[in-house]
Design a protein around this motif. Structure first.
Motif, short mmCIF file in Angstrom:
data_model
loop_
_atom_site.label_atom_id
_atom_site.label_comp_id
_atom_site.label_asym_id
_atom_site.label_seq_id
_atom_site.Cartn_x
_atom_site.Cartn_y
_atom_site.Cartn_z
N PRO A 39 32.19 -17.71 16.93
CA PRO A 39 30.85 -17.63 16.33
C PRO A 39 30.61 -18.84 15.44
O PRO A 39 31.50 -19.27 14.70
N ARG A 40 29.43 -19.36 15.53
CA ARG A 40 29.09 -20.55 14.75
C ARG A 40 28.66 -20.14 13.35
O ARG A 40 28.15 -19.05 13.13
N ALA A 41 28.87 -21.03 12.43
CA ALA A 41 28.43 -20.80 11.05
C ALA A 41 26.90 -20.80 11.03
O ALA A 41 26.26 -21.52 11.80
N PRO A 42 26.31 -19.97 10.19
CA PRO A 42 24.85 -19.95 10.14
C PRO A 42 24.32 -21.30 9.69
O PRO A 42 24.98 -22.05 8.97
N ALA A 43 23.13 -21.59 10.13
CA ALA A 43 22.48 -22.84 9.74
C ALA A 43 22.23 -22.83 8.23
O ALA A 43 22.28 -21.79 7.57
N PHE A 44 21.96 -23.98 7.70
CA PHE A 44 21.72 -24.10 6.26
C PHE A 44 20.55 -23.23 5.86
O PHE A 44 19.48 -23.28 6.47
N VAL A 45 20.76 -22.39 4.86
CA VAL A 45 19.71 -21.54 4.33
C VAL A 45 19.32 -22.10 2.97
O VAL A 45 20.15 -22.15 2.05
N PRO A 46 18.09 -22.56 2.82
CA PRO A 46 17.70 -23.14 1.53
C PRO A 46 17.71 -22.08 0.44
O PRO A 46 17.44 -20.90 0.69
N PRO A 47 18.03 -22.47 -0.80
CA PRO A 47 18.03 -21.50 -1.90
C PRO A 47 16.61 -21.08 -2.24
O PRO A 47 15.64 -21.71 -1.85
N ASP A 48 16.52 -19.98 -2.97
CA ASP A 48 15.21 -19.51 -3.42
C ASP A 48 14.58 -20.56 -4.32
O ASP A 48 15.28 -21.28 -5.04
N PRO A 49 13.24 -20.63 -4.34
CA PRO A 49 12.58 -21.62 -5.19
C PRO A 49 12.68 -21.25 -6.68
O PRO A 49 12.93 -20.10 -7.03
N PHE A 50 12.48 -22.25 -7.52
CA PHE A 50 12.44 -22.00 -8.96
C PHE A 50 11.14 -21.29 -9.31
O PHE A 50 10.07 -21.60 -8.78
N VAL A 51 11.25 -20.31 -10.20
CA VAL A 51 10.10 -19.56 -10.72
C VAL A 51 10.21 -19.62 -12.23
O VAL A 51 11.30 -19.55 -12.79
N VAL A 52 9.07 -19.73 -12.90
CA VAL A 52 9.07 -19.77 -14.37
C VAL A 52 8.68 -18.39 -14.88
O VAL A 52 7.70 -17.80 -14.46
N CYS A 53 9.52 -17.88 -15.80
CA CYS A 53 9.26 -16.57 -16.40
C CYS A 53 7.99 -16.67 -17.24
O CYS A 53 7.87 -17.55 -18.10
N PRO A 54 7.02 -15.77 -17.06
CA PRO A 54 5.77 -15.83 -17.84
C PRO A 54 5.97 -15.49 -19.32
O PRO A 54 5.15 -15.87 -20.16
N GLU A 55 7.06 -14.80 -19.67
CA GLU A 55 7.27 -14.39 -21.06
C GLU A 55 8.02 -15.44 -21.87
O GLU A 55 7.63 -15.76 -22.99
N CYS A 56 9.11 -15.99 -21.33
CA CYS A 56 9.92 -16.93 -22.11
C CYS A 56 9.90 -18.35 -21.54
O CYS A 56 10.53 -19.24 -22.10
N GLU A 57 9.23 -18.56 -20.43
CA GLU A 57 9.11 -19.85 -19.76
C GLU A 57 10.46 -20.42 -19.32
O GLU A 57 10.65 -21.62 -19.26
#
Length: 85
Positions: free
Chosen positions: A48-66
């Motif tokens: 079985p082949r290794a899975p293709a590159f999965v990009p990480p989740d995007p950055f999100v800014v917390c609305p309370e503490c930024e």
């Protein structure tokens, strides 16, 4: 035709091909063709082949503490979600 000694065979020749050769060969090519099809092991099962590159989740800014954090959906960070800042 006399069977060749094992020391004079090519290096890549599998060990099962020259084993048990008859003393008088009439059709050496036919014998080799038969042994290439009958004595070789079955083909390997592909790994079985290794899975293709999965990009990480995007950055999100917390609305309370930024604070920037990675998350698939917008929302508050872990510190603000648990009531700590």
């Amino acid at each position: 035709m006399v069977a060749a000694p094992a020391a004079k065979l090519p290096a890549g020749l599998p060990a099962g091909l020259p084993a048990g050769l008859p003393a008088g060969l009439r059709d050496p090519a036919g014998l080799i063709a038969h042994r290439l099809t009958a004595r070789l092991p079955p083909p390997l099962i592909p790994l079985p082949r290794a899975p293709a590159f999965v990009p990480p989740d995007p950055f999100v800014v917390c609305p309370e503490c930024e604070r920037a954090f990675r998350s698939p959906v917008p929302g508050t960070c872990r510190g603000c979600s648990s009531g700590r800042v």
